[in-house]
Design an enzyme around this catalytic site. Sequence first.
Site, mmCIF file in Angstrom:
data_model
loop_
_atom_site.group_PDB
_atom_site.id
_atom_site.type_symbol
_atom_site.label_atom_id
_atom_site.label_comp_id
_atom_site.label_asym_id
_atom_site.label_seq_id
_atom_site.Cartn_x
_atom_site.Cartn_y
_atom_site.Cartn_z
ATOM 1 N N ASP A 1 -38.062 69.249 -81.973
ATOM 2 C CA ASP A 1 -39.298 69.542 -81.246
ATOM 3 C C ASP A 1 -39.783 68.299 -80.477
ATOM 4 O OD1 ASP A 1 -41.517 71.540 -80.979
ATOM 5 O OD2 ASP A 1 -42.692 69.920 -81.876
ATOM 6 N N GLU B 1 -35.453 69.715 -77.490
ATOM 7 C CA GLU B 1 -36.478 70.353 -76.660
ATOM 8 C C GLU B 1 -37.099 69.239 -75.821
ATOM 9 O OE1 GLU B 1 -40.818 72.397 -76.516
ATOM 10 O OE2 GLU B 1 -40.360 70.701 -77.769
HETATM 11 C C1 NOJ Z 1 -42.988 72.658 -78.824
HETATM 12 C C2 NOJ Z 1 -42.973 73.917 -79.608
HETATM 13 O O1 NOJ Z 1 -41.987 74.773 -79.096
HETATM 14 C C3 NOJ Z 1 -44.362 74.484 -79.511
HETATM 15 O O2 NOJ Z 1 -44.442 75.791 -80.025
HETATM 16 C C4 NOJ Z 1 -45.301 73.564 -80.216
HETATM 17 O O3 NOJ Z 1 -46.628 74.026 -80.051
HETATM 18 C C5 NOJ Z 1 -45.216 72.144 -79.654
HETATM 19 N N1 NOJ Z 1 -43.868 71.719 -79.450
HETATM 20 C C6 NOJ Z 1 -45.878 71.144 -80.585
HETATM 21 O O4 NOJ Z 1 -45.118 70.984 -81.734
#
Ligand code: NOJ
Length: 549
Positions: A207, A271
């Site tokens: 993440d 991500e």
């Molecule tokens: C990316 C995640 O996909 C999202 O759902 C989340 O709110 C943020 N990062 C913070 O962790």
Amino acid sequence: MSSSSPAADHSEWWRNAVVYQVYPRSFADANSDGTGDVNGIRQRLPHLATLGVDAIWISPWYPSPLLDGGYDVADYRNISPRFGTLDDARQLIDEAHALGIRIIIDIVPNHTSWEHPWFVEAMAAAPGSPERDRYLFRDGDGDSPPTNWIAVFGGPAWTRTPGGQWYLHLFDSSQPDLNWTNPEVRAEFRSIFEFWCNLGVDGFRIDVAHGLAKDMSFPDISESTAVLENAKVPDHPHWDRDEVHDIIREWRGVLDRIGAEQHRDVMMVAEAWVAPESLPKYLRSDEYHQSFNFDFLTCEWDAPSMRDAIVRAIGAADTVGSTPTWALSNHDVVRHTTRYGLPNGTDWRAWLLDGPHDICDAEQGLRRARAATLLLLSLPGSTYLYQGEELGLPEVFDLPLEVLDDPVWENSGRTRKGRDGCRVPLPWTPDGVAFGFGDAPPWLPQPAIFGALSATVQRDDPDSTLSLYTAALALRRRHWVGAGPLEWSDHFDRPESQVLCLRRDDLLCIVNFDVEPVALPAGELLLASAAPTADGRLPGESAAWVLTS
Ligand code: NOJ
């Protein structure tokens, strides 16, 4: 490691995998408390096996106050009691492996929950203490925060403690950012990776991979662009900083060592919302195995734009020997069935609240979504599917405001509706209080249309979206995986138009972005997203796979 893991395997399985994202809260509710759970995933593994996916990525399932849907983790080595137990997770991993399905879990290293014991200790400790040094506490300037940074969900990125110091949170105030210059933080995450590898997981989705490293002199930000767009600004104080690559290399070392010891490949996917030219840095051979491709995901329904995004992603991955990834939806964006129903140029995040909702053409959206699926699955590399897209589920854009759960709604001062509309629990059966999701009213209400879209209704209908996905995944495995590099072939009917035609060896994928039919290339029609016209042409807004020899 769990007993029924796949046998010794260094095939780099992730390079061509179809990965299905499970958002555990909304997938299946085995204990009928209104919230999905690990045993619900176990019960629905046959659906995933029949669909033909290679792996599932499970969004965070850890103990959490769920103030950001679980991306606020209170304990990285356990399962939330709302979702089940560690033993349920072990059984899920074993059962998935027995079906040939690998497991990727979500790791959230940029921030913890404010309920994490470390943060509780930090709040109780004095300024300058080792407990506070695991996070980013700073003094402000009187009543002003230390910097002018803005949180992704809206509002300032700093919250003041009762003692007067401020702590940094790039997301919600319940998600304090960790200090990645602190050796204890680094050691903790190495150990968390090891813990889950020993339980048998096959990969990690990381993440906010472009976060983590901060400019420790904490300068103000001068740009006024949207907060995620800031990630594309050079030398930004908290996005995409060079220091992040040292951290990534450290993790890669851990995964490579464990993989060698356990005779298998353990992967990690980033991500990273960064500029396309920055992405290859994350994919160097000692960093991430893969990264998501948001450039493609956010493309409009337009042949040249899609083509450019495809070319860019393949080129970026090629420069570092990685493979591209493709996705159309995830738990953070408006479902693509709805996005494609909107006129190009619509700001779909704003449209959720502001409308007008009648500009969405649902039939057009589904037609285009089905066509985009065939494009997606013909591309080299791996594909990430989001739960429910195999049912053609639309975004539930009209959820009543009082049920909204995403922190974006309140933090934006109720100006952005947030992401709940793509997180509505899945329909498994045509009837029942939760359309088979469970036997209790689900945590977000499902619209009536979900019954007709349920998995059991679609399973027996050869023309359903579920049947299209199932057939496409089987054909992909048989024909497209292992096919040669992508070449563009100008379709004879419309050389420079809204028709994309790509070739890999003797396979063609033709996508008609226009509304008028086009001629199909000669060859065996393997699959089409819509039936050919009476005179044998490919209808508007549809796609086909053709075997040419
Ligand atoms: C990316 C995640 O996909 C999202 O759902 C989340 O709110 C943020 N990062 C913070 O962790």
